[in-house]
Design a protein around this motif. Sequence first.
Motif: not given
Length: 360
Positions: A51-60
Amino acid sequence: MLPRSGPNKQEIYSGSVQRQGDAFVVSVNDHVTRATAVTPALGFGENFLSAAQVGSDTIRPGDVLGVAIWENVEQGILASAGAPAALEEVQVDGSGFIFIPYAGRIKAAGNSPEAVRRIITEQLATQTPDPQVLVTRIAGDGATVSITGAVNGQGVYPIERPTRTLGAMLAAAGGVAVNPEVAVVKIIRGGQTGQIWYQDLFEDPRLDIALRNGDRILVEADTRAFTALGATGTQTRVNFQTQNLSALEAIAQVGGLNPTLADPTGIFVFRNEPAEIANVVLARGDLVGAQRLIYVLNLTEPNGMFMARDFVIRDGDTVYVTEAPYVQWAKVITALTGALGAAESLANAGSTFGLVGATP
């Protein structure tokens, strides 16, 4: 029957399969130590490791953003020239939108802070000349994890840039509150569960997996235990204090052998052994289902201490130390001398009070 702590060696051997009993009695040697050296293997499956790390640039949804706006006019619609209008905390709602005065509802979820900055700038540019906008993330990546159990700070934590991996998140929670060597970290992600030794996580960076929104992290002490009975320092159920526990270490954990009672040639480990291991130990292939095995350790043999050091104790084992043969003889002698002494005392008492030879 004189009191004692349990069966003696002869009674244990009499229950062996070789004597029509229901348990296999096996002397521990190098072959046995190798065949029974099974330790619990904890680790994460490929779905966790890949599993890749949660992106730091995508707002949720749920993110909190900071928005600052500068205008190039003396009296702007939001601020004066040179002074920003700061919206310190703007939370992204459940639908993924934020509201900015004079810019309206802005779609934030799915965009980066830079994309949101451009959108706000375009909306305000129709009402004020050349606005300058700064958008920053104040908290979270729109994702949180819950941490419970033996940690110093239980709670719900946002996945942020410094805490996107398991090890970093545990550090943010204050670290584990039990002996790290026997701490087990479990992660529940949807319908999948993975667990690992905390010490392995600390020592191998490849096991420091990326976290996901909604992960539940549980830290607990190892629940494995063995039971110590017989002529040991104490008779009790004992939790493992290390990942791998040898028979020698198990005896040491309960205070060693009782120096006045124990028989160092009669140390027994009672275990229900899986058929695949029992077949290897007994050099056969016809056994099916769990088998009762009694392993015998003799510390007086030249390599007895090495065998006890190499023999691995497993969860649910019973470690039993028999009493030395002379102990029972000593009890018999004590009982006899005690009985004779009591009889003599009664005779003396009867003589003193004139009861001996008296007729009713």
